[in-house]
Design a protein around this motif. Structure first.
Motif, short mmCIF file in Angstrom:
data_model
loop_
_atom_site.label_atom_id
_atom_site.label_comp_id
_atom_site.label_asym_id
_atom_site.label_seq_id
_atom_site.Cartn_x
_atom_site.Cartn_y
_atom_site.Cartn_z
N GLU A 312 0.49 -1.00 -0.03
CA GLU A 312 0.01 0.08 0.22
C GLU A 312 0.70 1.25 -0.54
OE1 GLU A 312 -3.46 2.15 2.36
OE2 GLU A 312 -2.81 0.16 3.56
N TYR A 313 1.74 1.43 0.76
CA TYR A 313 2.81 2.24 1.41
C TYR A 313 3.61 2.30 0.10
CZ TYR A 313 -0.48 3.26 4.80
OH TYR A 313 -1.40 3.56 6.12
N GLY A 314 3.94 1.10 -0.40
CA GLY A 314 5.16 1.41 -1.60
C GLY A 314 4.74 1.74 -2.92
N SER A 315 2.88 1.68 -2.55
CA SER A 315 2.50 2.06 -4.08
C SER A 315 2.55 3.71 -4.02
CB SER A 315 1.35 1.13 -4.23
OG SER A 315 1.67 0.11 -4.75
N LEU A 316 2.56 3.69 -3.17
CA LEU A 316 1.99 5.41 -2.72
C LEU A 316 2.97 6.13 -3.19
CD1 LEU A 316 -0.50 5.71 -0.18
CD2 LEU A 316 -1.34 6.14 -2.57
N GLY A 317 4.20 5.92 -2.76
CA GLY A 317 5.94 6.20 -3.17
C GLY A 317 6.49 6.31 -2.00
#
Length: 394
Positions: A312-317
Motif C-alpha cells: 500500500e505505502y510502496g505504491s504511494l511512493g
C-alpha cells in the motif's frame, strides 16, 4: 455476469488491512463482469462496537460501488476477555450458518481465513452444498497464534484449531495465499491441492508520484493501521529515543494498545511522537502526502504473514522501514523499497534511525521516486486478478 459470493469478517466502512484487502478483491472482480456479493457482520471494527448507522438492526443490505454488501448481526467486542471475544465470534458465526443453510448462494464462493472458526463453518456448509470454494488465506492459524503466544502448543484449543485448519484446506476447491510461505505450508499438508499466490496489492489509481518532500530538516516517519499486540506499536514507542534527532514519529489508527500509547506519550512529552487517532483512508492519504517514511513493525516474525502496508505505502511512493522479519523482509529488500531491521532488535532499529536522520532531503526525494516507480511496475492488482481469472480460479 457470473455470480460470486465473498464471506469475510471485515468490510468497509470498517478500517484496516483486512477490510481493504477484501474490498479490493470485490472491486476487481466487479470490474471483470462478476456480480459480487459480500457477506459480513454489521460494521464494528476496530472499536468493537456497532457503528451508529447499524445500531438496532439485525441485518442490512447495501450497494457499495456496485458491490452488494449483506451485513448480518453480531455481538461486537474487542475486549481482551476471551469469553467476550468468543461470544462475539460465535454470534456472527451462528447467524452466518443459518444464512448459508437456508439462503440461495452462488456456485462460486470466496471464503476469507482467518478467522478460523468462521472459515471452518462456512467451508463445512458450502462443501455439503457442493459449491466451488475458493479459500483466501491471509494468515496461517493456528501457527500464527502459537508464535504470538495466543495458543499453547498441544492444548485442547490448539488441537481443535489444527483440526479446523486441515479441514478447510482439504475441503477447499483451491486456495489463494497472500504469501509463498502460506502456499508452501498448505502444500506440505496436501501436496495435490491447487494453490495460487494472491498478493494484497492496493488500487489507488495513482499514476504519478504525489508525495511532497519538504525542504525543512524534519523527517516524518509514520505508522498507520491497527494498534494491536501483533504490531507492537506501544513497545516501539517505549524503546525508541528520538530526542535530539530530526525525526518525528506520527501514529494513526485504533485498537487494543491505543490507551497505553496515549498514556505513554502523555508521560513522555519530550519524545517527538504524535498520536492522531483513526482517519478515513482518503483523508489519511491526503495528510500523508507531506510525510517521508512508512514504518511497518511486527512484534515477532510470523510465518506466512506479509503486511499489506508494504504494498500500500510502496505504491504511494513511501520508502518502507520494515521491522517484521519473514517474507515481508525479502520483498522490501528484493524490490529496493527501503530498509530492513531484524525483527525485535530495537538496538538495530535505533541505529538505523540515526542513519536515516543523516539523510539529505534531496536523497530522500529521489528514493521516493524510485520506490514509486518500482511499486507501480511490480504491484499491479488488475493484472494479478486478470491472470487468476484466465487461470480459471474465479
Amino acid at each position: 455476469m457470473q455470480d460470486i459470493l465473498i464471506i469475510s469478517n471485515y468490510y468497509p466502512p470498517e478500517k484496516g488491512a483486512a477490510a481493504n484487502r477484501i474490498e479490493q478483491m470485490a472491486l476487481q472482480l466487479y470490474k471483470n463482469n462478476y456480480a459480487v456479493t459480500v457477506l459480513c457482520p454489521l460494521g464494528n471494527y476496530p472499536k468493537g462496537e456497532l457503528f451508529p448507522e447499524y445500531r438496532g438492526k439485525f441485518s442490512v443490505t447495501e450497494n457499495q460501488n456496485g458491490i452488494r454488501v449483506k451485513r448480518l448481526w453480531i455481538y461486537p467486542s474487542n475486549s481482551k476477555n476471551i469469553v467476550k471475544r468468543l461470544l462475539s465470534i460465535l454470534s456472527f458465526s451462528s447467524v452466518l450458518v443459518l444464512y448459508l443453510l437456508f439462503k440461495k448462494t452462488p456456485k462460486k464462493v470466496i471464503v476469507q481465513s482467518p478467522p478460523l472458526l468462521l472459515s471452518f463453518l462456512s467451508v463445512a456448509i458450502l462443501a455439503l452444498k457442493q459449491k466451488k470454494i475458493i479459500l483466501n488465506v491471509s494468515d496461517l492459524w493456528p501457527l500464527a497464534a502459537l508464535e504470538l503466544n495466543a495458543l499453547k502448543a498441544g492444548a485442547f484449543s490448539h488441537k481443535v484449531s489444527l483440526f479446523m485448519e486441515r479441514f478447510i484446506y482439504q475441503k477447499a476447491t483451491l486456495l489463494l495465499g497472500q504469501s509463498q510461505e502460506i502456499l508452501d505450508h498448505v502444500l506440505s499438508i496436501f501436496p495435490d491441492k491447487q494453490g495460487c499466490l494472491y498478493r494484497n496489492y492496493p488500487d489507488h489509481s495513482v499514476k504519478q508520484l504525489e508525495l511532497q518532500t519538504s525542504a525543512e530538516p524534519t523527517i516524518k516517519l509514520f505508522y498507520a493501521g491497527l494498534l494491536g499486540v501483533a504490531q507492537g506499536v506501544y513497545e516501539l514507542c517505549r524503546q525508541l529515543d528520538l530526542v535530539g534527532t530530526q525525526i518525528e514519529l506520527h501514529i494513526f489508527g485504533d485498537g487494543a494498545e491505543k490507551k497505553e500509547i496515549e498514556a505513554y506519550l502523555q508521560n513522555n512529552p519530550q519524545q517527538p511522537i504524535f498520536f492522531h487517532g483513526m482517519l478515513e483512508r482518503k483523508a489519511l492519504h491526503e495528510i500523508l502526502k507531506t510525510f517521508d517514511i512508512a514504518i511497518v513493525p511486527l512484534t515477532t516474525r510470523i510465518y506466512g504473514s506479509v503486511p499489506s502496508k508494504i504494498f500500500e505505502y510502496g505504491s504511494l511512493g513511501f520508502p518502507i522501514l520494515y521491522f517484521g522479519g519473514g517474507e515481508g523482509e525479502n520483498i522490501v529488500a528484493n524490490h529496493g523499497l527501503g530498509w530492513v531491521v531484524p525483527v525485535g532488535d530495537f538496538a538495530a532499529m535505533q541505529h538505523q534511525l540515526l542513519e536515516i536522520n543523516n539523510l539529505d532531503k534531496s536523497d530522500l526525494a529521489a528514493l521516493k521516486t524510485k520506490v514509486f516507480e518500482q511499486a507501480q511496475a511490480d504491484f499491479n492488482i488488475e493484472k494479478q486478478v486478470k491472470d487468476l481469472i484466465n487461470q480459471g480460479v474465479f
